[in-house]
Design an enzyme around this catalytic site. Structure first.
Site, PDB file in Angstrom:
ATOM      1  N   ASP A  27       3.540  -6.648  23.341  1.00 39.48           N
ATOM      2  CA  ASP A  27       4.801  -6.450  24.065  1.00 39.48           C
ATOM      3  C   ASP A  27       4.614  -6.198  25.557  1.00 39.48           C
ATOM      4  OD1 ASP A  27       6.662  -6.953  22.061  1.00 39.48           O
ATOM      5  OD2 ASP A  27       6.268  -5.012  21.145  1.00 39.48           O
ATOM      6  N   ASP A  40       8.401 -12.352  17.538  1.00 42.60           N
ATOM      7  CA  ASP A  40       8.823 -11.647  18.749  1.00 42.60           C
ATOM      8  C   ASP A  40       7.937 -11.979  19.951  1.00 42.60           C
ATOM      9  OD1 ASP A  40       8.987 -10.429  16.183  1.00 42.60           O
ATOM     10  OD2 ASP A  40       9.790  -8.593  17.022  1.00 42.60           O
TER      11      ASP A  40
HETATM   12  N1  GLY Z   1      10.284  -6.780  18.911  1.00 46.81           N
HETATM   13  C1  GLY Z   1      10.704  -5.839  17.930  1.00 46.81           C
HETATM   14  C2  GLY Z   1      12.098  -6.064  17.439  1.00 46.81           C
HETATM   15  O1  GLY Z   1      12.717  -7.068  17.714  1.00 46.81           O
HETATM   16  O2  GLY Z   1      12.573  -5.212  16.744  1.00 46.81           O
END
Ligand code: GLY
Length: 380
Positions: free
Chosen positions: A102, A163
């Site tokens: 992330d 993600d």
């Molecule tokens: N990237 C984590 C979520 O979308 O919850």
């Protein structure tokens, strides 16, 4: 079955909503300086955002909203804490706090954004340093970026997740900014691997996929936040649509456009009557459960990015869908209270938490409105 996608373009309404949002941001500015909003309390507890330490994947969305507000209004008020944000994100990288895939979300919205808005060199250098750390999560054999956990720790398997697609713009940007082709090579390779694993043949998606870190072999699809391994988690599908649209914008690779478009059709086919998706596509108006407004707002951003990329009648259709979803979000799920920062109610982080506001849903709703007004790509 979704309702017709017939909301007209209403610039006056979009501007009015942006002004409402900016009033909330003004009132929240001094609350979130080095601690940030993440997931709100439940409706019965007031849907308020606690200020969380800069350790979570979502800490850049509030600075990102302040950066959007500065971009839209030109009012220096929205940069009043940008130096403190940068110091907080510098400390986070220096101390390697909460490091995962992330880094893209975190340093695109905190640092690339500030650099693009102001030319601040420290912000540029910090974003490049974060991109460098992100490349350290790349597995050459499997051609993927590991999402969680330390790399090379001897685990029998690691995970990739959908993600990550929104973390790739940091690498594409770093490649352009530094002239080093390796950043974009890694981002492209990961996007291809994800398109062959996480994206199913029918363009629905697994949330995660197990990978063997030694051989690089893809093992099998799983979920983390969806209903079941074999269902489609709505927010994951939204990450696919938007992530591949952005990957296409940087690379012009036809496969990435194809994935984004076809994944968008899956999303559209699963919209219920009010055009705001249930949190997992195994639910519908016949078998209802909770909505996820954050999936809706990520999806509308992706549709508008796709529309920028392709033009013509198909782009007009995507814009009409985005306008209609936005209208429903505003009419049914918008929190009209200037003293509460949350924009959209009925978002889901993990289903067990129940319906709350979530800061990334708010961020993408605001970006969607700005895209409806002026067609930009902003910070990605
Ligand atoms: N990237 C984590 C979520 O979308 O919850």
């Amino acid at each position: 079955m979704s309702a017709p996608f017939n909301a007209p373009h209403d610039a006056a309404l979009y501007r009015m909503i942006c002004t409402e949002i900016e009033e909330k941001l003004r009132r929240a500015a001094d609350t979130y300086i080095d601690h940030f909003p993440h997931v709100s309390t439940l409706p019965a507890e007031g849907l308020r955002y606690p200020a969380e330490e800069n350790k979570i994947w979502t800490c850049s969305f509030f600075p990102g909203m302040m950066h959007l507000a500065y971009r839209r209004t030109g009012d220096a008020f929205f940069l009043k804490h940008s130096r403190e944000y940068l110091a907080s994100f510098q400390h986070r990288l220096d101390t390697r706090t909460g490091i995962s895939h992330d880094l893209g979300f975190l340093y695109t919205l905190s640092s690339v954004a500030l650099y693009k808005l102001t030319g601040d060199k420290r912000a540029r250098d910090l974003a490049l340093a974060a991109a460098g750390v992100l490349t350290g999560r790349y597995n050459e054999k499997g051609r993927y970026i590991q999402c969680w956990g330390e790399v090379g720790k001897g685990n029998p398997y690691v995970k990739i997740i959908v993600d990550t697609m929104l973390n790739l713009p940091l690498l594409f940007w770093a490649g352009e900014e530094s002239g080093d082709p390796r950043y974009a090579e890694i981002a492209r390779a990961h996007a291809f691997t994800a398109s062959e694993t996480l994206v199913r043949k029918d363009y629905s998606s697994f949330h995660s996929y197990l990978m063997d870190p030694v051989t690089g072999r893809a093992i099998e699809g799983r979920t983390h936040q969806g209903f079941h391994d074999d269902t489609t988690w709505a927010r994951g599908q939204a990450w696919v649509v938007t992530g591949y649209a952005l990957a296409y914008a940087y690379t012009k690779e036809p496969r990435f456009l194809e994935v984004s478009r076809k994944a968008a059709e899956v999303f559209i086919d699963n919209l219920p009557a009010d055009n705001v998706p249930y949190w997992d596509f195994s639910f519908s108006d016949r078998v209802p459960d909770l909505r996820d407004t954050s999936a809706a707002s990520i999806f509308t951003c992706g549709l508008l990015e796709l529309a920028c990329q392709i033009g013509g009648e198909e782009a007009e259709r995507y814009r009409a869908v985005a306008r209609t979803v936005v209208r429903s979000l505003y009419d049914h799920y918008f929190l009209h209270d200037p003293d509460r920062l949350g924009l959209l109610t009925d978002a889901i982080y993990h289903r067990v938490h129940g319906p709350t506001c979530v800061i990334w849903g708010d961020y993408f709703f605001y970006e969607t409105l700005m895209r409806l007004l002026e067609n930009g790509r902003y910070f990605w």
